[in-house]
Design a protein around this motif. Structure first.
Motif, PDB file in Angstrom:
ATOM      1  N   THR A   1       0.877  -1.175   0.000  1.00 13.34           N
ATOM      2  CA  THR A   1       0.000   0.000   0.000  1.00 13.34           C
ATOM      3  C   THR A   1       0.914   1.225   0.000  1.00 13.34           C
ATOM      4  OG1 THR A   1      -0.062   0.234   2.408  1.00 13.34           O
ATOM      5  CG2 THR A   1      -1.751  -1.209   1.398  1.00 13.34           C
ATOM      6  N   GLU A   2       0.348   2.371  -0.269  1.00 10.14           N
ATOM      7  CA  GLU A   2       1.173   3.582  -0.236  1.00 10.14           C
ATOM      8  C   GLU A   2       1.826   3.768   1.130  1.00 10.14           C
ATOM      9  OE1 GLU A   2      -0.045   7.230  -2.095  1.00 10.14           O
ATOM     10  OE2 GLU A   2      -1.472   6.132  -3.348  1.00 10.14           O
ATOM     11  N   ASP A   3       1.078   3.505   2.195  1.00  6.05           N
ATOM     12  CA  ASP A   3       1.626   3.687   3.539  1.00  6.05           C
ATOM     13  C   ASP A   3       2.771   2.725   3.836  1.00  6.05           C
ATOM     14  OD1 ASP A   3      -0.064   5.797   4.132  1.00  6.05           O
ATOM     15  OD2 ASP A   3      -1.544   4.522   5.155  1.00  6.05           O
ATOM     16  N   ASN A   4       2.596   1.433   3.509  1.00  7.00           N
ATOM     17  CA  ASN A   4       3.686   0.516   3.841  1.00  7.00           C
ATOM     18  C   ASN A   4       4.854   0.646   2.857  1.00  7.00           C
ATOM     19  OD1 ASN A   4       3.063  -1.480   1.737  1.00  7.00           O
ATOM     20  ND2 ASN A   4       1.490  -2.314   3.099  1.00  7.00           N
ATOM     21  N   ILE A   5       4.596   1.142   1.657  1.00  7.27           N
ATOM     22  CA  ILE A   5       5.706   1.431   0.738  1.00  7.27           C
ATOM     23  C   ILE A   5       6.539   2.594   1.288  1.00  7.27           C
ATOM     24  CG2 ILE A   5       6.302   2.349  -1.547  1.00  7.27           C
ATOM     25  CD1 ILE A   5       3.942   0.624  -2.626  1.00  7.27           C
ATOM     26  N   ARG A   6       5.864   3.596   1.812  1.00  2.00           N
ATOM     27  CA  ARG A   6       6.591   4.719   2.419  1.00  2.00           C
ATOM     28  C   ARG A   6       7.451   4.212   3.573  1.00  2.00           C
ATOM     29  NH1 ARG A   6       7.004   8.393   6.331  1.00  2.00           N
ATOM     30  NH2 ARG A   6       7.319  10.562   5.795  1.00  2.00           N
ATOM     31  N   ALA A   7       6.893   3.368   4.431  1.00  2.00           N
ATOM     32  CA  ALA A   7       7.654   2.820   5.556  1.00  2.00           C
ATOM     33  C   ALA A   7       8.853   2.010   5.053  1.00  2.00           C
ATOM     34  CB  ALA A   7       6.749   1.971   6.438  1.00  2.00           C
ATOM     35  N   LEU A   8       8.657   1.226   3.997  1.00  2.00           N
ATOM     36  CA  LEU A   8       9.741   0.447   3.396  1.00  2.00           C
ATOM     37  C   LEU A   8      10.853   1.366   2.905  1.00  2.00           C
ATOM     38  CD1 LEU A   8      10.976  -2.149   1.996  1.00  2.00           C
ATOM     39  CD2 LEU A   8       9.627  -1.453   0.006  1.00  2.00           C
ATOM     40  N   VAL A   9      10.495   2.360   2.118  1.00  2.00           N
ATOM     41  CA  VAL A   9      11.485   3.267   1.530  1.00  2.00           C
ATOM     42  C   VAL A   9      12.291   3.965   2.621  1.00  2.00           C
ATOM     43  CG1 VAL A   9      11.741   5.421   0.210  1.00  2.00           C
ATOM     44  CG2 VAL A   9      10.288   3.572  -0.672  1.00  2.00           C
ATOM     45  N   TYR A  10      11.618   4.497   3.628  1.00  2.00           N
ATOM     46  CA  TYR A  10      12.324   5.212   4.683  1.00  2.00           C
ATOM     47  C   TYR A  10      13.210   4.264   5.498  1.00  2.00           C
ATOM     48  CZ  TYR A  10      10.269   9.757   3.761  1.00  2.00           C
ATOM     49  OH  TYR A  10       9.938  10.955   3.180  1.00  2.00           O
ATOM     50  N   ALA A  11      12.745   3.061   5.787  1.00  2.00           N
ATOM     51  CA  ALA A  11      13.561   2.093   6.520  1.00  2.00           C
ATOM     52  C   ALA A  11      14.786   1.693   5.695  1.00  2.00           C
ATOM     53  CB  ALA A  11      12.731   0.857   6.871  1.00  2.00           C
TER      54      ALA A  11
ATOM     55  N   PHE B   1       8.233   6.335  -6.896  1.00  2.00           N
ATOM     56  CA  PHE B   1       8.807   5.349  -7.810  1.00  2.00           C
ATOM     57  C   PHE B   1       8.344   3.938  -7.446  1.00  2.00           C
ATOM     58  CE2 PHE B   1      12.132   2.214  -8.713  1.00  2.00           C
ATOM     59  CZ  PHE B   1      12.186   2.322 -10.088  1.00  2.00           C
ATOM     60  N   TRP B   2       8.499   3.543  -6.172  1.00  2.00           N
ATOM     61  CA  TRP B   2       8.136   2.180  -5.780  1.00  2.00           C
ATOM     62  C   TRP B   2       6.627   1.969  -5.770  1.00  2.00           C
ATOM     63  CZ3 TRP B   2      11.078  -1.611  -6.643  1.00  2.00           C
ATOM     64  CH2 TRP B   2      12.458  -1.420  -6.672  1.00  2.00           C
ATOM     65  N   SER B   3       5.847   3.026  -5.556  1.00  2.00           N
ATOM     66  CA  SER B   3       4.389   2.901  -5.698  1.00  2.00           C
ATOM     67  C   SER B   3       4.035   2.656  -7.162  1.00  2.00           C
ATOM     68  CB  SER B   3       3.688   4.157  -5.187  1.00  2.00           C
ATOM     69  OG  SER B   3       3.783   4.246  -3.783  1.00  2.00           O
ATOM     70  N   SER B   4       4.749   3.302  -8.053  1.00  2.00           N
ATOM     71  CA  SER B   4       4.521   3.074  -9.486  1.00  2.00           C
ATOM     72  C   SER B   4       4.830   1.628  -9.846  1.00  2.00           C
ATOM     73  CB  SER B   4       5.397   4.008 -10.330  1.00  2.00           C
ATOM     74  OG  SER B   4       5.015   5.335 -10.163  1.00  2.00           O
ATOM     75  N   ILE B   5       5.912   1.107  -9.294  1.00  2.00           N
ATOM     76  CA  ILE B   5       6.323  -0.271  -9.587  1.00  2.00           C
ATOM     77  C   ILE B   5       5.364  -1.282  -8.949  1.00  2.00           C
ATOM     78  CG2 ILE B   5       8.131  -2.009  -9.192  1.00  2.00           C
ATOM     79  CD1 ILE B   5       9.037   0.053 -11.208  1.00  2.00           C
ATOM     80  N   ALA B   6       5.152  -1.174  -7.657  1.00  2.00           N
ATOM     81  CA  ALA B   6       4.422  -2.215  -6.917  1.00  2.00           C
ATOM     82  C   ALA B   6       2.912  -2.097  -7.036  1.00  2.00           C
ATOM     83  CB  ALA B   6       4.821  -2.184  -5.447  1.00  2.00           C
ATOM     84  N   LEU B   7       2.415  -0.874  -7.213  1.00  2.00           N
ATOM     85  CA  LEU B   7       0.964  -0.675  -7.267  1.00  2.00           C
ATOM     86  C   LEU B   7       0.459  -0.364  -8.674  1.00  2.00           C
ATOM     87  CD1 LEU B   7       0.534   1.542  -4.068  1.00  2.00           C
ATOM     88  CD2 LEU B   7       0.243  -0.940  -4.283  1.00  2.00           C
ATOM     89  N   GLY B   8       1.381  -0.196  -9.605  1.00  2.00           N
ATOM     90  CA  GLY B   8       0.982   0.115 -10.975  1.00  2.00           C
ATOM     91  C   GLY B   8       0.532   1.553 -11.162  1.00  2.00           C
TER      92      GLY B   8
ATOM     93  N   ALA C   1       4.036 -10.782  -1.944  1.00  2.00           N
ATOM     94  CA  ALA C   1       4.097  -9.328  -2.070  1.00  2.00           C
ATOM     95  C   ALA C   1       5.543  -8.862  -2.250  1.00  2.00           C
ATOM     96  CB  ALA C   1       3.467  -8.656  -0.850  1.00  2.00           C
ATOM     97  N   ALA C   2       6.480  -9.517  -1.570  1.00  2.00           N
ATOM     98  CA  ALA C   2       7.894  -9.128  -1.658  1.00  2.00           C
ATOM     99  C   ALA C   2       8.421  -9.239  -3.079  1.00  2.00           C
ATOM    100  CB  ALA C   2       8.723  -9.987  -0.709  1.00  2.00           C
ATOM    101  N   VAL C   3       7.994 -10.248  -3.799  1.00  2.00           N
ATOM    102  CA  VAL C   3       8.466 -10.453  -5.169  1.00  2.00           C
ATOM    103  C   VAL C   3       8.109  -9.263  -6.053  1.00  2.00           C
ATOM    104  CG1 VAL C   3       8.176 -11.913  -7.215  1.00  2.00           C
ATOM    105  CG2 VAL C   3       8.552 -12.939  -4.992  1.00  2.00           C
ATOM    106  N   ARG C   4       7.030  -8.576  -5.726  1.00  2.00           N
ATOM    107  CA  ARG C   4       6.624  -7.409  -6.523  1.00  2.00           C
ATOM    108  C   ARG C   4       7.647  -6.278  -6.437  1.00  2.00           C
ATOM    109  NH1 ARG C   4       0.366  -6.855  -5.007  1.00  2.00           N
ATOM    110  NH2 ARG C   4       0.525  -4.969  -6.264  1.00  2.00           N
ATOM    111  N   PHE C   5       8.490  -6.300  -5.435  1.00  2.00           N
ATOM    112  CA  PHE C   5       9.584  -5.334  -5.309  1.00  2.00           C
ATOM    113  C   PHE C   5      10.900  -5.942  -5.780  1.00  2.00           C
ATOM    114  CE2 PHE C   5       6.509  -4.138  -2.085  1.00  2.00           C
ATOM    115  CZ  PHE C   5       6.427  -2.760  -2.228  1.00  2.00           C
TER     116      PHE C   5
END
Length: 179
Positions: free
Chosen positions: A18-28, A61-68, A110-114
């Motif tokens: 989701t946008e929220d967990n992608i943000r958490a991923l990117v920042y971590a 960028f990662w929202s574009s990749i993982a969420l289309g 879900a991880a494979v999508r990244f």
């Protein structure tokens, strides 16, 4: 994954990005990059004083990749061309840190999508930087092998064994589906 750095602590693993967990991923992930003795100086050289601008762009960028989503408008190749002093070990280190961070935060499907796009992008950047006769490092090929059993083809049921052929929609240079 890589014994030279501590693995990311596992948090509650998400089943879908989701946008929220992608943000958490990117920042971590970028917290780890900044603290990393190999990658930190390279990124700091380029992004000193601009992290607040860069991190939201990476979220997009990662929202574009993982969420289309189609929010990212940059050129990945062009953005990475001016980086000086980048060597193959930098790509491997970035991948290990990124994949470890993803794996600690997302369930395998879900991880494979990244992971798949990260490996494709890294390969493309390396071939662009080091030339088309460049051989992708063995540790990255091993990462591709680790991902291959995780990917399912459209129409596979959750109980079906994972596909064992080429894990990407496009051919990986130096690797055939018969290998």
């Amino acid at each position: 994954m890589n014994p030279t750095f501590p693995p990311q602590p596992v948090v509650a693993r998400e089943s879908e990005p989701t946008e929220d967990n992608i943000r958490a991923l990117v920042y971590a992930f970028y917290d780890r990059v900044q603290a990393d003795p190999m990658l930190g100086p390279v990124f700091e050289q380029k992004l000193a004083g601009r992290w607040d601008e860069h991190l939201p762009k990476m979220c997009t960028f990662w929202s574009s990749i993982a969420l289309g989503q189609k929010g990212y408008r940059g050129n990945v190749q062009q953005a990475h061309q001016p980086l000086l002093g980048i060597e193959p070990q930098h790509f491997s280190r970035w991948l290990y840190l990124f994949l470890d961070t993803v794996e600690s935060r997302y369930a395998p499907a879900a991880a494979v999508r990244f992971m798949e796009p990260a490996l494709r992008i890294a390969q493309s950047l390396q071939l662009s930087k080091f030339g088309w006769d460049y051989t992708i490092p063995e540790e990255q090929q091993a990462l591709l092998e680790q991902l291959a059993p995780r990917r399912r083809k459209d129409g596979d049921t959750p109980d079906a064994p994972p596909a064992r052929d080429e894990p990407f929609p496009t051919k990986i240079i130096g690797r055939s589906t018969k290998d």
